[in-house]
Enzyme design. Structure first.
Site, mmCIF file in Angstrom:
data_model
loop_
_atom_site.group_PDB
_atom_site.id
_atom_site.type_symbol
_atom_site.label_atom_id
_atom_site.label_comp_id
_atom_site.label_asym_id
_atom_site.label_seq_id
_atom_site.Cartn_x
_atom_site.Cartn_y
_atom_site.Cartn_z
ATOM 1 N N LEU A 15 1.023 -0.759 -0.429
ATOM 2 C CA LEU A 15 -0.199 -0.233 0.005
ATOM 3 C C LEU A 15 0.556 1.087 -0.054
ATOM 4 O O LEU A 15 0.280 2.738 -0.001
ATOM 5 C CB LEU A 15 -0.875 0.440 1.418
ATOM 6 C CG LEU A 15 -2.104 -1.069 1.216
ATOM 7 C CD1 LEU A 15 -2.908 -1.354 2.781
ATOM 8 C CD2 LEU A 15 -2.753 -0.706 0.397
ATOM 9 N N LYS A 65 15.568 -5.826 6.765
ATOM 10 C CA LYS A 65 15.791 -4.439 7.161
ATOM 11 C C LYS A 65 17.341 -4.823 8.471
ATOM 12 O O LYS A 65 17.177 -3.179 8.596
ATOM 13 C CB LYS A 65 14.379 -4.499 8.128
ATOM 14 C CG LYS A 65 13.371 -4.103 8.078
ATOM 15 C CD LYS A 65 11.769 -4.093 8.901
ATOM 16 C CE LYS A 65 10.457 -3.351 8.139
ATOM 17 N NZ LYS A 65 9.482 -3.364 9.107
ATOM 18 N N GLY A 125 3.626 -10.796 21.877
ATOM 19 C CA GLY A 125 4.666 -10.926 20.805
ATOM 20 C C GLY A 125 6.271 -10.558 20.801
ATOM 21 O O GLY A 125 6.691 -9.575 20.912
ATOM 22 N N GLY A 128 10.838 -9.587 15.430
ATOM 23 C CA GLY A 128 11.028 -8.061 15.598
ATOM 24 C C GLY A 128 10.137 -6.726 15.615
ATOM 25 O O GLY A 128 10.646 -5.823 15.401
ATOM 26 N N ILE A 212 -1.281 -3.656 15.724
ATOM 27 C CA ILE A 212 -0.684 -3.799 14.816
ATOM 28 C C ILE A 212 -1.446 -3.989 13.665
ATOM 29 O O ILE A 212 -0.553 -3.877 12.166
ATOM 30 C CB ILE A 212 0.468 -3.363 15.024
ATOM 31 C CG1 ILE A 212 0.954 -5.429 15.040
ATOM 32 C CG2 ILE A 212 1.085 -2.904 16.572
ATOM 33 C CD1 ILE A 212 3.686 -5.061 15.152
ATOM 34 N N GLY A 235 -4.130 -1.429 13.637
ATOM 35 C CA GLY A 235 -2.495 -0.720 13.099
ATOM 36 C C GLY A 235 -3.091 0.028 11.755
ATOM 37 O O GLY A 235 -1.445 0.570 11.542
#
EC number: 1.1.1.25
Length: 271
Positions: A15, A65, A125, A128, A212, A235
């Site tokens: 997006l 990343k 969680g 990352g 999120i 999120g």
């Protein structure tokens, strides 16, 4: 024309172009935002390739990343602590790395009027995705931050640099009332929309639920929270916020809140 883009491996569903094209339009920026699909064979040449193509700025998504960090000249403090870069600026021949997920999370909570300072936050969680959130909560003076993981010992080793507490999902069942519960797991994300990381018994003990995940916009976790009277935060604005922050870094501008809201409303129709 200024060239920007998104670097990743599989980008067909992104997006990001819609976010950035709206910012270009509203701020009279002559910009083009491309998707750069990079194969693992070329992961060591990402920054050099950006320079060769004349790219001014780029977003970075999985799986690059962390890998891209070794290729950058200067990395921001928050990105160093988080251990991941999702935004690159190329300026005067030098490359700079930032983590705008950190800022996107902050924008999301600010918009929802969720106060961090002096409140307790439980983060579900230990992947990352949790790192930028933990760092932002720490920097914003949360009273208590608890990371909830299936493997508490493994999570402790992975997140030992953070000033936080650790808890198993079993221990979470026994807590008393707290302020906010944040889901950073993929539970509830399309197509597994019927999954949820915690029980309704746990959810009832909180005042605020944040997810999120943005596809679907209302996950099963948020639906359960809403049905039990909690304030809920989806999120999608974190996605919008991180993209807007990248634009501010690349172009030295301040994006108007009305632009952020219009982007959010346009994207919201997708889910």
């Amino acid at each position: 024309m200024k060239l920007f883009g998104l670097i990743g491996e599989k980008l067909g569903h992104s997006l990001s172009p819609e976010i950035h094209n709206k910012v270009f339009k509203d701020n009279n920026i002559d910009g083009l935002y491309n998707l750069f699909s990079v194969k693992k064979d070329f992961e060591n040449n990402i920054v050099e390739s950006l320079k060769c193509l004349g790219v001014k700025g780029a977003n970075v998504t999985i799986p690059y990343k962390e890998k891209v960090m070794d290729q950058l000249d200067i990395i921001s403090h928050e990105a160093k602590v988080i251990g991941a870069v999702n935004t690159i600026l190329i300026k005067d021949g030098k490359s700079y790395g930032y983590n705008t997920d950190y800022y996107g999370f902050g924008k999301m909570l600010e918009r929802a009027k969720v106060n961090i300072e002096g409140n307790s936050f439980f983060v579900l969680g230990a992947g990352g995705a949790a790192r930028s959130i933990l760092k932002y909560l720490e920097d914003s003076k949360a009273k208590k931050i608890v990371l909830v993981s299936r493997d508490k010992e493994k999570a402790f080793k992975k997140f030992k640099d953070f000033n936080i507490n650790f808890m198993s999902y079993g221990e979470l069942e026994e807590i008393n009332e707290e302020f906010a519960l944040i889901n950073t797991t993929p539970c509830g994300m399309y197509p597994n929309t019927n999954s949820v990381a915690v029980s309704e018994k746990v959810i009832k003990k909180f005042k605020v639920a944040v997810d999120i995940v943005y596809n679907p916009l209302e996950t099963k976790f948020l639906k359960m929270a809403k049905d039990n009277g909690l304030k809920t935060v989806d999120g999608l604005f974190m996605l919008v916020g991180q993209g807007v922050k990248a634009e501010e870094i690349w172009n030295g501008i301040k994006v108007d809140k009305s632009t952020e809201e219009e982007i959010y409303e346009e994207l919201k129709c997708r889910f």
